[in-house]
Scaffold this motif. Structure first.
Motif, PDB file in Angstrom:
ATOM      1  N   SER A  23       0.733  -0.942   0.143  1.00  0.00           N
ATOM      2  CA  SER A  23       0.326   0.512  -0.480  1.00  0.00           C
ATOM      3  C   SER A  23       0.569   1.395  -0.029  1.00  0.00           C
ATOM      4  CB  SER A  23      -1.135   0.133   1.171  1.00  0.00           C
ATOM      5  OG  SER A  23      -0.436  -0.017   2.455  1.00  0.00           O
ATOM      6  N   GLN A  24       2.317   1.601   0.475  1.00  0.00           N
ATOM      7  CA  GLN A  24       2.999   2.204   0.774  1.00  0.00           C
ATOM      8  C   GLN A  24       3.729   2.763  -0.768  1.00  0.00           C
ATOM      9  OE1 GLN A  24       3.833   3.901   2.671  1.00  0.00           O
ATOM     10  NE2 GLN A  24       2.693   2.994   4.451  1.00  0.00           N
ATOM     11  N   ILE A  25       3.526   1.530  -1.660  1.00  0.00           N
ATOM     12  CA  ILE A  25       4.099   1.798  -3.352  1.00  0.00           C
ATOM     13  C   ILE A  25       3.004   1.838  -4.164  1.00  0.00           C
ATOM     14  CG2 ILE A  25       5.567   1.310  -5.243  1.00  0.00           C
ATOM     15  CD1 ILE A  25       7.345   0.332  -3.044  1.00  0.00           C
ATOM     16  N   ASN A  26       3.064   3.386  -5.128  1.00  0.00           N
ATOM     17  CA  ASN A  26       1.955   3.783  -6.635  1.00  0.00           C
ATOM     18  C   ASN A  26       2.329   2.926  -7.533  1.00  0.00           C
ATOM     19  OD1 ASN A  26      -0.211   3.315  -4.015  1.00  0.00           O
ATOM     20  ND2 ASN A  26       0.437   6.286  -4.616  1.00  0.00           N
ATOM     21  N   ALA A  27       3.498   3.008  -7.815  1.00  0.00           N
ATOM     22  CA  ALA A  27       3.604   2.777  -9.329  1.00  0.00           C
ATOM     23  C   ALA A  27       4.291   1.458  -9.628  1.00  0.00           C
ATOM     24  CB  ALA A  27       4.755   3.717  -9.450  1.00  0.00           C
ATOM     25  N   THR A  28       4.854   1.003 -10.534  1.00  0.00           N
ATOM     26  CA  THR A  28       5.674  -0.638 -11.033  1.00  0.00           C
ATOM     27  C   THR A  28       7.045  -0.043 -11.285  1.00  0.00           C
ATOM     28  OG1 THR A  28       5.171   0.009 -13.601  1.00  0.00           O
ATOM     29  CG2 THR A  28       3.392  -1.328 -12.326  1.00  0.00           C
ATOM     30  N   GLU A  29       7.422   1.212 -10.999  1.00  0.00           N
ATOM     31  CA  GLU A  29       8.570   0.997 -10.863  1.00  0.00           C
ATOM     32  C   GLU A  29       9.080   2.626 -10.485  1.00  0.00           C
ATOM     33  OE1 GLU A  29      10.684   2.395 -15.003  1.00  0.00           O
ATOM     34  OE2 GLU A  29      10.206  -0.197 -15.663  1.00  0.00           O
ATOM     35  N   VAL A  30       9.925   2.437  -9.335  1.00  0.00           N
ATOM     36  CA  VAL A  30      10.131   3.500  -8.060  1.00  0.00           C
ATOM     37  C   VAL A  30      11.770   3.970  -9.031  1.00  0.00           C
ATOM     38  CG1 VAL A  30       8.227   3.377  -7.076  1.00  0.00           C
ATOM     39  CG2 VAL A  30      10.748   2.305  -6.152  1.00  0.00           C
ATOM     40  N   SER A  31      12.515   5.157  -8.229  1.00  0.00           N
ATOM     41  CA  SER A  31      14.033   5.842  -8.127  1.00  0.00           C
ATOM     42  C   SER A  31      14.172   6.338  -6.301  1.00  0.00           C
ATOM     43  CB  SER A  31      13.738   6.699  -9.041  1.00  0.00           C
ATOM     44  OG  SER A  31      13.699   7.069  -9.909  1.00  0.00           O
ATOM     45  N   LEU A  32      14.808   6.169  -6.179  1.00  0.00           N
ATOM     46  CA  LEU A  32      15.702   6.168  -4.482  1.00  0.00           C
ATOM     47  C   LEU A  32      16.390   6.547  -3.895  1.00  0.00           C
ATOM     48  CD1 LEU A  32      16.238   1.922  -3.770  1.00  0.00           C
ATOM     49  CD2 LEU A  32      14.418   3.443  -3.775  1.00  0.00           C
ATOM     50  N   THR A  33      16.265   7.002  -3.046  1.00  0.00           N
ATOM     51  CA  THR A  33      17.515   8.428  -2.886  1.00  0.00           C
ATOM     52  C   THR A  33      17.694   7.484  -0.972  1.00  0.00           C
ATOM     53  OG1 THR A  33      15.613   9.199  -1.273  1.00  0.00           O
ATOM     54  CG2 THR A  33      15.945   9.893  -3.865  1.00  0.00           C
ATOM     55  N   ILE A  34      18.870   7.732  -1.411  1.00  0.00           N
ATOM     56  CA  ILE A  34      19.660   7.433   0.237  1.00  0.00           C
ATOM     57  C   ILE A  34      20.513   8.470   1.364  1.00  0.00           C
ATOM     58  CG2 ILE A  34      21.274   5.937   1.057  1.00  0.00           C
ATOM     59  CD1 ILE A  34      19.060   4.206  -0.217  1.00  0.00           C
ATOM     60  N   ARG A  35      19.566   8.649   2.472  1.00  0.00           N
ATOM     61  CA  ARG A  35      20.611   9.346   3.474  1.00  0.00           C
ATOM     62  C   ARG A  35      21.220   9.440   3.933  1.00  0.00           C
ATOM     63  NH1 ARG A  35      17.996  13.025   7.151  1.00  0.00           N
ATOM     64  NH2 ARG A  35      15.960  12.145   6.598  1.00  0.00           N
ATOM     65  N   ASN A  36      22.683   9.644   4.725  1.00  0.00           N
ATOM     66  CA  ASN A  36      22.707   9.008   6.114  1.00  0.00           C
ATOM     67  C   ASN A  36      22.141  10.241   6.914  1.00  0.00           C
ATOM     68  OD1 ASN A  36      24.509   8.702   7.877  1.00  0.00           O
ATOM     69  ND2 ASN A  36      26.209   7.920   6.840  1.00  0.00           N
ATOM     70  N   GLN A  37      21.588   9.395   8.156  1.00  0.00           N
ATOM     71  CA  GLN A  37      20.559  10.439   9.318  1.00  0.00           C
ATOM     72  C   GLN A  37      22.389  10.244  10.441  1.00  0.00           C
ATOM     73  OE1 GLN A  37      18.006   7.652  11.558  1.00  0.00           O
ATOM     74  NE2 GLN A  37      16.251   7.762   9.245  1.00  0.00           N
ATOM     75  N   PHE A  38      23.540  10.012   9.898  1.00  0.00           N
ATOM     76  CA  PHE A  38      24.564  10.941  10.744  1.00  0.00           C
ATOM     77  C   PHE A  38      25.167  12.009  10.535  1.00  0.00           C
ATOM     78  CE2 PHE A  38      28.435  10.484  11.963  1.00  0.00           C
ATOM     79  CZ  PHE A  38      28.903  10.433  13.574  1.00  0.00           C
ATOM     80  N   ASN A  39      25.744  12.206   9.247  1.00  0.00           N
ATOM     81  CA  ASN A  39      26.218  13.497   8.583  1.00  0.00           C
ATOM     82  C   ASN A  39      25.237  14.164   7.364  1.00  0.00           C
ATOM     83  OD1 ASN A  39      25.714  11.700   6.677  1.00  0.00           O
ATOM     84  ND2 ASN A  39      27.856  11.564   6.481  1.00  0.00           N
ATOM     85  N   ASP A  40      23.796  13.393   7.427  1.00  0.00           N
ATOM     86  CA  ASP A  40      22.797  14.653   6.745  1.00  0.00           C
ATOM     87  C   ASP A  40      23.493  14.251   5.217  1.00  0.00           C
ATOM     88  OD1 ASP A  40      19.822  15.198   6.497  1.00  0.00           O
ATOM     89  OD2 ASP A  40      21.022  16.471   7.075  1.00  0.00           O
ATOM     90  N   LYS A  41      24.273  13.724   4.750  1.00  0.00           N
ATOM     91  CA  LYS A  41      25.005  13.505   3.525  1.00  0.00           C
ATOM     92  C   LYS A  41      23.365  12.215   2.708  1.00  0.00           C
ATOM     93  CE  LYS A  41      28.482  15.949   4.289  1.00  0.00           C
ATOM     94  NZ  LYS A  41      30.322  15.869   3.506  1.00  0.00           N
ATOM     95  N   TYR A  42      23.201  12.987   1.653  1.00  0.00           N
ATOM     96  CA  TYR A  42      22.858  12.091   0.315  1.00  0.00           C
ATOM     97  C   TYR A  42      23.778  11.373  -0.424  1.00  0.00           C
ATOM     98  CZ  TYR A  42      18.753  14.476   0.792  1.00  0.00           C
ATOM     99  OH  TYR A  42      17.576  14.941   1.089  1.00  0.00           O
ATOM    100  N   LEU A  43      23.652   9.564  -0.912  1.00  0.00           N
ATOM    101  CA  LEU A  43      24.588   8.647  -1.448  1.00  0.00           C
ATOM    102  C   LEU A  43      24.191   8.889  -3.042  1.00  0.00           C
ATOM    103  CD1 LEU A  43      26.348   6.461  -1.584  1.00  0.00           C
ATOM    104  CD2 LEU A  43      24.442   4.812  -1.646  1.00  0.00           C
ATOM    105  N   GLY A  44      25.518   9.131  -3.313  1.00  0.00           N
ATOM    106  CA  GLY A  44      25.434   9.273  -5.028  1.00  0.00           C
ATOM    107  C   GLY A  44      26.894   8.533  -5.708  1.00  0.00           C
ATOM    108  N   GLN A  45      26.806   8.866  -7.289  1.00  0.00           N
ATOM    109  CA  GLN A  45      26.957   7.564  -7.381  1.00  0.00           C
ATOM    110  C   GLN A  45      28.999   7.468  -7.214  1.00  0.00           C
ATOM    111  OE1 GLN A  45      27.539   8.875 -11.939  1.00  0.00           O
ATOM    112  NE2 GLN A  45      28.330   7.112 -12.525  1.00  0.00           N
ATOM    113  N   SER A  86      17.802   7.357   5.740  1.00  0.00           N
ATOM    114  CA  SER A  86      16.016   7.247   5.584  1.00  0.00           C
ATOM    115  C   SER A  86      16.136   7.055   3.581  1.00  0.00           C
ATOM    116  CB  SER A  86      17.001   9.159   5.586  1.00  0.00           C
ATOM    117  OG  SER A  86      15.323   9.044   5.304  1.00  0.00           O
ATOM    118  N   ILE A  87      15.706   5.724   3.845  1.00  0.00           N
ATOM    119  CA  ILE A  87      15.781   5.949   2.527  1.00  0.00           C
ATOM    120  C   ILE A  87      14.321   6.605   1.779  1.00  0.00           C
ATOM    121  CG2 ILE A  87      15.246   3.843   0.701  1.00  0.00           C
ATOM    122  CD1 ILE A  87      16.867   2.329   2.815  1.00  0.00           C
ATOM    123  N   GLY A  88      14.282   7.527   0.603  1.00  0.00           N
ATOM    124  CA  GLY A  88      12.957   7.475  -0.114  1.00  0.00           C
ATOM    125  C   GLY A  88      12.392   6.760  -1.205  1.00  0.00           C
TER     126      GLY A  88
END
Length: 362
Positions: A23-45, A86-88
């Motif tokens: 029920s939390q997903i309304n699409a057949t394909e999704v994109s993700l964001t990964i944020r480190n809660q410790f340093n509040d930075k996002y994971l990139g390539q 924190s996974i978006g």
């Protein structure tokens, strides 16, 4: 709530299976964001960074009340065990701790060129040709009345045997030997004379040596180099961006959208923060939208990745400052929507922002 475990389809590691309620997903394909809660930075390539980056899209498998998606080494190889995340997913954020049983995947294979090896030489170069000797000519009996033919007749010298009947064999042999010797000497002399004549005829005539002409005065011609064509101005250069910011920040925001692939997110943020320091209404409203999770600013967020975590209290502050600076950029409507969100939460920061910035929107 999400559950993270190793993907059983990849026992060597490098892949993780993320499950959550369907029920939390309304699409057949999704994109993700990964944020480190410790340093509040996002994971990139290339690792952790200050701006948000998206991974995917990933296919979503629905089984009953559970939704599942599988991520690969692009995420797994950057994460360590017990990292608070924190996974978006599909516009929603889920808190999780990275487990300790997901191994990093093997490095990507390096594809090398394939060069053909020299072809081995065959043992045989072709079929063996077997020759057949020419048959020996049959011997014929000489005419008894003309005498016996000798070796000179077999050589084809073209001599006719003019021996009269009744001459002895010894006399005929001496005559024929003398005649063959004379003919051989004559042929040899003709060959020597003909070869010498041919050699003299084929010799090139001596080339006359030309005398050096008298030196003449030469006129030096200087060719004028063409003037280089002026290079077209780069609309995304630092000078062009500074000129747009000096004109107005509305023009700067539009130019940053056009140059989203050639200007980094950090450079764009520095230019916008310069306008915020000058209390420019457009720069303030733009900064507020970065903290407003319900607003997406065209290519600045989608292509350049210039955005922050959703923070309605900070968004309300920037919207209120944009209104005070003259508005004209839609900050009033955006502040009203953010204030509606602040009224639904009860944390101290949100309630304080509601009292400080939302009095005029009530």
């Amino acid at each position: 709530m999400v559950n993270i475990r190793p993907d059983p389809a990849h026992p060597r590691g490098g892949y993780a299976c993320i499950t959550l309620e369907a029920s939390q997903i309304n699409a057949t394909e999704v994109s993700l964001t990964i944020r480190n809660q410790f340093n509040d930075k996002y994971l990139g390539q290339d690792g952790w960074q200050g701006v948000k980056a998206y991974f995917g899209p990933y296919a979503v498998e629905i089984s009953g009340d559970t939704a599942k998606l599988v991520v690969g080494t692009e995420i797994v190889n950057h994460l360590e065990e017990y990292t608070p995340l924190s996974i978006g997913i599909d516009g929603k954020e889920f808190e999780a701790s990275w487990p300790d049983d997901i191994a990093h995947g093997p490095p990507a294979a390096i594809v090398g060129g394939v060069a053909p090896s020299p072809q081995a030489r065959a043992e045989g170069t072709g079929p063996t040709l077997v020759g057949k000797a020419k048959d020996k000519p049959d011997e014929t009996d000489n005419d008894p009345g003309n005498g016996t033919a000798n070796e000179t007749n077999k050589a084809g010298e073209g001599l006719q045997q003019n021996v009269t009947e009744g001459a002895s064999d010894a006399t005929a042999s001496q005559e024929k030997s003398k005649t063959g010797l004379l003919i051989g000497i004559a042929v040899l002399l003709l060959a020597v004379v003909g070869g010498g004549a041919y050699w003299f005829m084929t010799q090139d005539a001596p080339v006359p040596v030309a005398e050096d002409p008298a030196p003449t005065e030469t006129e030096t011609v200087v060719l004028a180099e063409p003037e280089p064509l002026p290079e077209p101005a780069n609309p995304c250069s630092d000078e062009a961006l500074d000129a747009a910011a000096a004109e107005n920040y509305g023009a700067l925001i539009e130019l940053l959208g056009q140059c989203s692939r050639s200007v980094s997110a950090d450079s764009a943020l520095l230019l916008i923060e310069r306008g915020v320091a000058q209390e420019d209404a457009r720069a303030l409203a733009t900064m507020g939208s970065f903290y407003d999770g319900s607003v997406e600013i065209d290519v600045l967020e989608t292509e350049m990745g210039l955005t922050f975590a959703d923070n309605p209290a900070r968004a309300a502050e920037y919207y209120a400052r944009a209104i005070a600076a003259g508005d004209g950029v839609g900050a009033s409507d955006a502040l009203g929507e953010v204030c509606e969100r602040l009224r639904t939460v009860g944390d101290t920061l949100s309630q304080s922002a509601l009292q400080d910035f939302c009095a005029t929107s009530q």
